[in-house]
Design an enzyme around this catalytic site. Structure first.
Site, short mmCIF file in Angstrom:
data_model
loop_
_atom_site.label_atom_id
_atom_site.label_comp_id
_atom_site.label_asym_id
_atom_site.label_seq_id
_atom_site.Cartn_x
_atom_site.Cartn_y
_atom_site.Cartn_z
N HIS A 1 0.84 -1.21 0.00
CA HIS A 1 0.00 0.00 0.00
C HIS A 1 0.88 1.27 0.00
CE1 HIS A 1 -3.44 2.51 0.94
NE2 HIS A 1 -2.92 2.90 2.09
C1 HEM Z 1 1.60 4.85 6.93
C2 HEM Z 1 1.39 4.42 5.82
C3 HEM Z 1 0.28 4.75 4.87
C4 HEM Z 1 0.35 5.58 3.80
C5 HEM Z 1 1.55 6.38 3.34
C6 HEM Z 1 -0.95 5.56 3.16
C7 HEM Z 1 -1.30 6.29 2.05
C8 HEM Z 1 -2.53 6.30 1.45
C9 HEM Z 1 -2.92 7.12 0.33
C10 HEM Z 1 -2.04 8.10 -0.39
C11 HEM Z 1 -4.21 6.85 0.03
C12 HEM Z 1 -5.07 7.47 -1.08
C13 HEM Z 1 -5.10 6.60 -2.30
C14 HEM Z 1 -6.08 7.10 -3.32
O1 HEM Z 1 -7.05 7.77 -2.98
O2 HEM Z 1 -5.91 6.78 -4.53
C15 HEM Z 1 -4.65 5.84 0.96
C16 HEM Z 1 -5.90 5.27 0.96
C17 HEM Z 1 -6.31 4.29 1.83
N1 HEM Z 1 -5.56 3.72 2.84
FE1 HEM Z 1 -3.66 4.22 3.35
N2 HEM Z 1 -1.75 4.71 3.86
C18 HEM Z 1 -1.05 4.19 4.92
C19 HEM Z 1 -1.50 3.28 5.85
C20 HEM Z 1 -2.74 2.66 5.82
C21 HEM Z 1 -3.18 1.64 6.74
C22 HEM Z 1 -2.38 1.09 7.89
C23 HEM Z 1 -4.43 1.29 6.36
C24 HEM Z 1 -5.36 0.26 6.95
C25 HEM Z 1 -5.06 -0.63 7.82
C26 HEM Z 1 -4.79 2.07 5.20
C27 HEM Z 1 -5.97 1.98 4.52
C28 HEM Z 1 -6.34 2.76 3.46
C29 HEM Z 1 -7.62 2.70 2.79
C30 HEM Z 1 -8.76 1.76 3.15
C31 HEM Z 1 -7.60 3.67 1.78
C32 HEM Z 1 -8.69 4.01 0.78
C33 HEM Z 1 -8.40 3.23 -0.49
C34 HEM Z 1 -9.47 2.25 -0.79
O3 HEM Z 1 -10.56 2.36 -0.22
O4 HEM Z 1 -9.21 1.34 -1.62
N3 HEM Z 1 -3.73 2.90 4.89
N4 HEM Z 1 -3.61 5.52 1.82
#
Ligand code: HEM
Length: 228
Positions: A183
């Site tokens: 991710h």
């Molecule tokens: C620290 C590290 C992390 C970074 C740098 C990060 C970064 C991002 C970014 C940039 C997005 C937007 C993507 C888009 O809209 O196209 C996103 C979406 C998301 N992230 Fe993270 N994230 C991190 C950790 C996590 C963790 C630990 C979880 C869950 C356990 C998580 C769950 C999600 C979910 C559910 C979305 C929405 C995308 C979807 O629904 O498919 N993220 N994240």
């Protein structure tokens, strides 16, 4: 049959030069970063119990005893926080036929020939895969975690079941950390994506290139109701 929707109610094209598109509201971003921080804290505290060579990590949480006490509570925060995120986003993460076409042409994704790929809604196959992997793994982690929470539930399951739960918990933890690495890698690799979770906005060009069906839907929506 229910009409397919690719965009959340708050998503909108902002008339600026260059054009910006609102992708996440402040509460969703806060929710995401709480989820992210709790998972990282869980990984660090969990690794302290994983192998004696990593026990030193418990020092970050005030020693072994505090780490053991704290870890399950952070787990509950992660579970509740992720579920809140899940309730907002699951609709836009349903797999569609175009996602499988995208996957079967993954070579074009890597080589940057996205014009050869189908137009996508708010998320692509990779993002949807991570979403569902995190959902199922967090569910398994919380259930197996409660089973091994001896301090509060000493008689919940038999010793044999607790052993299986412990193994399941450890394997799921490794899998979710691998999913998180994927991710984070994807968030940095696709330029302009991190901005979505930091400022809540992406450029019109980013939306056109990666999620054109989502952008077209927003344009249609705003043409029909300019005050939206
Ligand atoms: C620290 C590290 C992390 C970074 C740098 C990060 C970064 C991002 C970014 C940039 C997005 C937007 C993507 C888009 O809209 O196209 C996103 C979406 C998301 N992230 Fe993270 N994230 C991190 C950790 C996590 C963790 C630990 C979880 C869950 C356990 C998580 C769950 C999600 C979910 C559910 C979305 C929405 C995308 C979807 O629904 O498919 N993220 N994240």
């Amino acid at each position: 049959m229910a009409r397919r929707v690719y965009s959340e109610p708050g998503d909108r094209i902002v008339s600026r030069d260059p054009v910006e598109v609102k992708r996440y509201g402040g509460l969703t971003r806060l929710n995401h970063w709480v989820t992210a921080i709790t998972l990282i804290l869980l990984a660090l505290s969990g690794f302290a119990f994983f192998d004696p060579s990593l026990y030193w990590l418990s020092g970050l949480f005030g020693g072994g005893e505090t780490t053991r006490w704290l870890h399950p509570f952070i787990g509950i925060v992660l579970f509740l926080s992720f579920m809140l995120l899940f309730l907002q986003l699951w609709r836009y993460n349903i797999m569609r036929r175009e996602d499988l076409v995208w996957l079967s042409n993954f070579r074009d994704v890597v080589s940057g020939h996205e014009e050869r790929l189908p137009e996508l809604g708010k998320y692509n196959f990779g993002q949807k895969f991570v979403f569902w992997a995190m959902f199922w793994l967090i569910l398994v982690l919380i259930i197996s975690g409660v089973m091994i929470w001896y301090q509060f539930f000493p008689d919940l399951v038999s010793v044999e079941t607790r052993r299986i739960a412990l193994l399941t918990h450890s394997v799921s933890a490794v899998l979710i950390i691998l999913t998180l690495i994927l991710h984070i890698f994807a968030a940095f690799w696709t330029r302009g994506t991190l901005q979505a979770m930091v400022s809540g906005r992406v450029t019109g060009g980013w939306a056109w290139r990666h999620h054109r069906k989502w952008l077209r839907e927003l344009a249609r929506r705003q043409r029909a109701d300019p005050a939206e």
